[in-house]
Every structure is written in structure tokens, then in C-alpha cells.
Design an enzyme around this catalytic site. Structure first.
Site, PDB file in Angstrom:
ATOM      1  CG  ASP A   1      88.532  56.537  64.328  1.00 15.86           C
ATOM      2  OD1 ASP A   1      87.733  55.976  65.093  1.00 15.86           O
ATOM      3  OD2 ASP A   1      89.309  55.918  63.567  1.00 15.86           O
TER       4      ASP A   1
ATOM      5  NE  ARG B   1      80.905  47.797  52.654  1.00 19.54           N
ATOM      6  CZ  ARG B   1      80.374  48.208  51.508  1.00 19.54           C
ATOM      7  NH1 ARG B   1      80.125  47.360  50.559  1.00 19.54           N
ATOM      8  NH2 ARG B   1      80.106  49.482  51.313  1.00 19.54           N
TER       9      ARG B   1
ATOM     10  CG  ASP C   1      87.059  56.922  60.816  1.00 17.80           C
ATOM     11  OD1 ASP C   1      86.139  57.447  61.490  1.00 17.80           O
ATOM     12  OD2 ASP C   1      87.010  55.747  60.445  1.00 17.80           O
TER      13      ASP C   1
ATOM     14  CB  THR D   1      76.425  39.582  51.032  1.00 22.07           C
ATOM     15  OG1 THR D   1      76.241  40.519  52.111  1.00 22.07           O
ATOM     16  CG2 THR D   1      75.902  38.220  51.437  1.00 22.07           C
TER      17      THR D   1
HETATM   18  N1  URA Z   1      84.197  57.571  56.263  1.00 28.79           N
HETATM   19  C1  URA Z   1      85.029  58.476  56.835  1.00 28.79           C
HETATM   20  O1  URA Z   1      84.907  58.767  58.007  1.00 28.79           O
HETATM   21  N2  URA Z   1      85.971  59.049  56.074  1.00 28.79           N
HETATM   22  C2  URA Z   1      86.138  58.771  54.772  1.00 28.79           C
HETATM   23  O2  URA Z   1      87.017  59.331  54.131  1.00 28.79           O
HETATM   24  C3  URA Z   1      85.271  57.814  54.196  1.00 28.79           C
HETATM   25  C4  URA Z   1      84.307  57.229  54.958  1.00 28.79           C
END
Ligand code: URA
Length: 209
Positions: free
Chosen positions: A203, A104, A200, A108
Site C-alpha cells: 500500500d 493464501r 503495509d 486450507t
Molecule cells: N506485509 C506488510 O506489508 N507489512 C507487514 O507488516 C507484514 C506483511
């Protein structure tokens, strides 16, 4: 009109609960994501046409069905999408795999493609775009747009958990792309995480934090 299909199969729901659990470690998380992608492939390919061929079983000649010349490409959105590729390949081993990476732009706030490598014949293929988390929908909508710019017509989006906001964004931009997910969660929090979600996904797949 595009559809959203939620997999309510008990096996899918069971495995999804396990990956949501914060106590699930990286090895199990990876294996479960792999298995979920494989199970979901079963439904994502349900509309594939079949044709009859002549074979001979050890007992008798027979007419039997095979998939009619479908060519598939899997396109994971980097990086978390990578975790779903092998599960799909276990059921569609001849599929080709492209990769798309987006970030991202901090000014912008628009998604910018930083990596894209696709099979040469991707326009002739049914494309399954994969990303475990459909959160804001910005990356998925942009990835679909970039793939359409390259002449790809047939696309489906497979994720594990979707936020209502993400579904809306993708379908406002691409009403022709069906979304397949194992769950639609409640909302996005102020950090863009799906609630309750699983944290995530990148991760947790790769053991980074
Ligand atoms: N990306 C992720 O890995 N987890 C989320 O909750 C949102 C975006």
C-alpha cells in the site's frame, strides 16, 4: 547452515527509519525502497567470484578483476517485491527478472501460486528473491519451494524488515537459503503485521489503501 545477515550500515539504517515513519509519503517511500535495495545488493553479491582480465588503461597494461560469469535473476514476490527490483537492476543491469504471485487459500490457509513467469534459463542463475516484509514467512517459504520445484538451486532472500517468526519459518523449511535484511523487528501482531514495522509495504509503495 543458512545465515541471517542484518545490514547495520548507517545509510541503510537511516533510510530504513525514514520508510518506517508514517509521515513519509508515497514518492519518498518508493525512492527510499529503491535506494535500500540498491545498497543491500552490495552485500548480497559479496560472495560473487572474480577473475583477472587483461586490460590497458590510458597509462599502462594492467590485470584487473571482473565478476566471473555470474548470471543473476531477481524474483520479486508480488506485489510489494516489485518495489525492490529497480534498485537491484541499477547495480546488476543484465539480471533477468521473474515474477511470482501467491495468495493464501482461505480454507486450507496454504499459499497457492496464482502467477509465475520466470526466465527460461533460471536454473543456471543465482536467484535473489525479494519481498520487503518477511512477516509470517509463509509466502517466502512457499515461493522458495516453488522455485526449487523448478530446479533452481542457488537462492538468497532479500527483505527490508523481518519478523523473528518469519525467519524461523523460512529456515525450518529451507535451511540452505540465506536471508538478508535491514532489520529484525520485535514480533507479529494479531493481524500479521510486523511490529513496529512500517505498515503495509504494498500500500505504501503503490499509494493504495
Ligand atoms: N506485509 C506488510 O506489508 N507489512 C507487514 O507488516 C507484514 C506483511
Amino acid at each position: 547452515m543458512a545465515k541471517v545477515q542484518v545490514f547495520d550500515h548507517p545509510l541503510v539504517q537511516h533510510k530504513l527509519t525514514m520508510i518506517r515513519d508514517e509521515n513519509t509519503g508515497v514518492k519518498s517511500f518508493r525512492e527510499l525502497v529503491d535506494e535500500l535495495a540498491m545498497l543491500m545488493t552490495y552485500e548480497v553479491t559479496r560472495d560473487f567470484p572474480t577473475e583477472e582480465v587483461d586490460i590497458t588503461t590510458p597509462v599502462a597494461p594492467a590485470k584487473a578483476k571482473v565478476i566471473a560469469g555470474k548470471k543473476v535473476a531477481i524474483v520479486p514476490i508480488l506485489r510489494a517485491g516489485l518495489g525492490m527490483v529497480n534498485g537491484i537492476l541499477r547495480l546488476i543491469p543484465a539480471a533477468k527478472v521473474g515474477h511470482i504471485g501467491l495468495y493464501r487459500d482461505p480454507e486450507t490457509l496454504l499459499p497457492v501460486e496464482y502467477y509465475c513467469k520466470l526466465p527460461n534459463d533460471i536454473q543456471e542463475r543465482d536467484v535473489i528473491i525479494v519481498d520487503p516484509m518477511l512477516a509470517t514467512g509463509g509466502s517466502a517459504a512457499a515461493a522458495i519451494g516453488f522455485l526449487k520445484d523448478r530446479g533452481i538451486k542457488s537462492m538468497k532472500l532479500m527483505c527490508l524488515i523481518a519478523a523473528p517468526e518469519g525467519i524461523r519459518v523460512v529456515h525450518q523449511a529451507h535451511e540452505d537459503v540465506d536471508i538478508f535484511t535491514a532489520a529484525i523487528d520485535d514480533h507479529l501482531n494479531e493481524h500479521g503485521y510486523i511490529v513496529p514495522g512500517l505498515g503495509d509495504a504494498g500500500d505504501r509503495l503503490f499509494g493504495t489503501k
